[in-house]
Design a protein around this motif. Structure first.
Motif, mmCIF file in Angstrom:
data_model
loop_
_atom_site.group_PDB
_atom_site.id
_atom_site.type_symbol
_atom_site.label_atom_id
_atom_site.label_comp_id
_atom_site.label_asym_id
_atom_site.label_seq_id
_atom_site.Cartn_x
_atom_site.Cartn_y
_atom_site.Cartn_z
ATOM 1 N N VAL A 77 51.509 16.718 9.049
ATOM 2 C CA VAL A 77 51.990 17.027 7.709
ATOM 3 C C VAL A 77 50.962 17.873 6.955
ATOM 4 O O VAL A 77 49.750 17.649 7.065
ATOM 5 N N ILE A 78 51.451 18.843 6.200
ATOM 6 C CA ILE A 78 50.615 19.704 5.372
ATOM 7 C C ILE A 78 51.300 19.919 4.033
ATOM 8 O O ILE A 78 52.501 19.673 3.877
ATOM 9 N N GLY B 229 56.443 13.755 8.388
ATOM 10 C CA GLY B 229 57.591 13.713 9.284
ATOM 11 C C GLY B 229 58.770 14.542 8.834
ATOM 12 O O GLY B 229 59.838 14.489 9.458
ATOM 13 N N CYS B 230 58.596 15.316 7.767
ATOM 14 C CA CYS B 230 59.719 16.072 7.203
ATOM 15 C C CYS B 230 59.496 17.578 7.314
ATOM 16 O O CYS B 230 58.364 18.048 7.428
ATOM 17 N N ALA B 231 60.584 18.297 7.265
ATOM 18 C CA ALA B 231 60.547 19.763 7.199
ATOM 19 C C ALA B 231 61.608 20.215 6.213
ATOM 20 O O ALA B 231 62.515 19.457 5.846
ATOM 21 N N GLU B 232 61.473 21.450 5.771
ATOM 22 C CA GLU B 232 62.445 22.022 4.839
ATOM 23 C C GLU B 232 63.492 22.822 5.609
ATOM 24 O O GLU B 232 63.180 23.526 6.576
ATOM 25 N N VAL C 226 64.192 17.236 5.072
ATOM 26 C CA VAL C 226 64.855 16.443 6.113
ATOM 27 C C VAL C 226 63.812 15.831 7.030
ATOM 28 O O VAL C 226 62.941 16.530 7.550
ATOM 29 N N HIS C 227 63.921 14.529 7.246
ATOM 30 C CA HIS C 227 63.033 13.850 8.183
ATOM 31 C C HIS C 227 63.472 14.176 9.604
ATOM 32 O O HIS C 227 64.646 14.419 9.878
ATOM 33 N N ASP C 228 62.498 14.152 10.518
ATOM 34 C CA ASP C 228 62.785 14.503 11.915
ATOM 35 C C ASP C 228 63.922 13.669 12.501
ATOM 36 O O ASP C 228 64.704 14.163 13.333
ATOM 37 N N GLU C 229 64.042 12.424 12.069
ATOM 38 C CA GLU C 229 65.061 11.546 12.655
ATOM 39 C C GLU C 229 66.482 11.958 12.267
ATOM 40 O O GLU C 229 67.448 11.506 12.888
#
Length: 239
Positions: A71-72, A107-110, A201-204
């Motif tokens: 995470v960053i 654990g998230c991305a946009e 959105v979380h990876d899951e």
């Protein structure tokens, strides 16, 4: 020496930076500035950095490289600090907020979702069928009525209805996609888009989001251009 700052991460982030150079016409190697539990990824610069294609690409590539390992907090293009001490001071004075944001984004991305009208003809035809007053005006114009106000009145009527229907579709798409996200931001539409949405959105949930994308595209048909992009660094959700 001035520094270009790319992102903030935890001190124990792998930040694999060997052989990676930064922005500028004479790029310097990337390195980190550490303060307590945090670090900032930076590179030395000796010039004003402008949003040229190469530097924009380098900025994005650095974010993606770092994001792949953890995470960053990605900074927007163009963030400059006067020196290492200024970076350390910023990390120390905002440590609680930065650590909280790192935890929130872990654990998230946009993902970006945009929609525009790929083909207006079917929509306009449907409006003429649904609105008797619009259909009557159209028939009068086609029949040779020379009243100069008719095209203007019809155009305004149809434009209002297009906006209403596109806003309704945007709301429906947003409602369908938001459950897959932890947070979302609806940006003002730009150019021909009537939907401009950012999802955290979380990876899951990313595979479920992709499935929803396919289902929605099939449901709305070819007249609407529905565009997804991601996973991306979560620029929109760094606070």
């Amino acid at each position: 020496m001035p520094l270009y700052v790319y992102s903030i991460a935890a001190k124990d982030h792998p930040h694999r930076l060997d052989g990676v150079s930064g922005v500028g016409s004479d790029p310097s190697p990337l390195r980190t500035v550490t303060a307590g539990p945090l670090c900032a990824v930076v590179s030395d610069i000796a010039e004003e950095i402008r949003p040229k294609r190469r530097d924009l690409n380098v900025h994005q590539q650095v974010q993606e490289l770092l994001m792949a390992d953890g995470v960053i907090l990605p900074l927007q293009f163009g963030y400059i600090a006067t020196d290492d001490d200024a970076v350390r001071q910023a990390l120390e004075s905002n440590a609680e907020n930065y650590l909280g944001a790192l935890g929130r984004l872990d654990g998230c991305a946009e993902y970006h979702v945009r929609a525009s009208q790929a083909d207006e003809a079917p929509l306009l035809q449907q409006i003429l069928q649904d609105l008797p007053e619009a259909s009557d005006l159209n028939e009068r114009i086609r029949g040779g009525d020379r009243d100069p106000s008719l095209p203007l009145v019809l155009g305004e009527m149809v434009a209002r209805e297009v906006q209403v229907r596109q806003e309704a579709l945007a709301a429906g798409l947003t409602e369908a996609l938001v459950p897959f996200s932890r947070e979302y931001l609806a940006h003002p539409p730009s150019r021909t888009d009537f939907l401009n949405l950012s999802l955290l959105v979380h990876d899951e949930h990313k595979e479920a989001l992709r499935t929803a994308e396919v289902d929605l595209a099939r449901e709305i048909g070819n007249d609407v251009d529905l565009r997804f992009s991601g996973p991306l660094p979560p620029y929109s959700f760094v606070q």
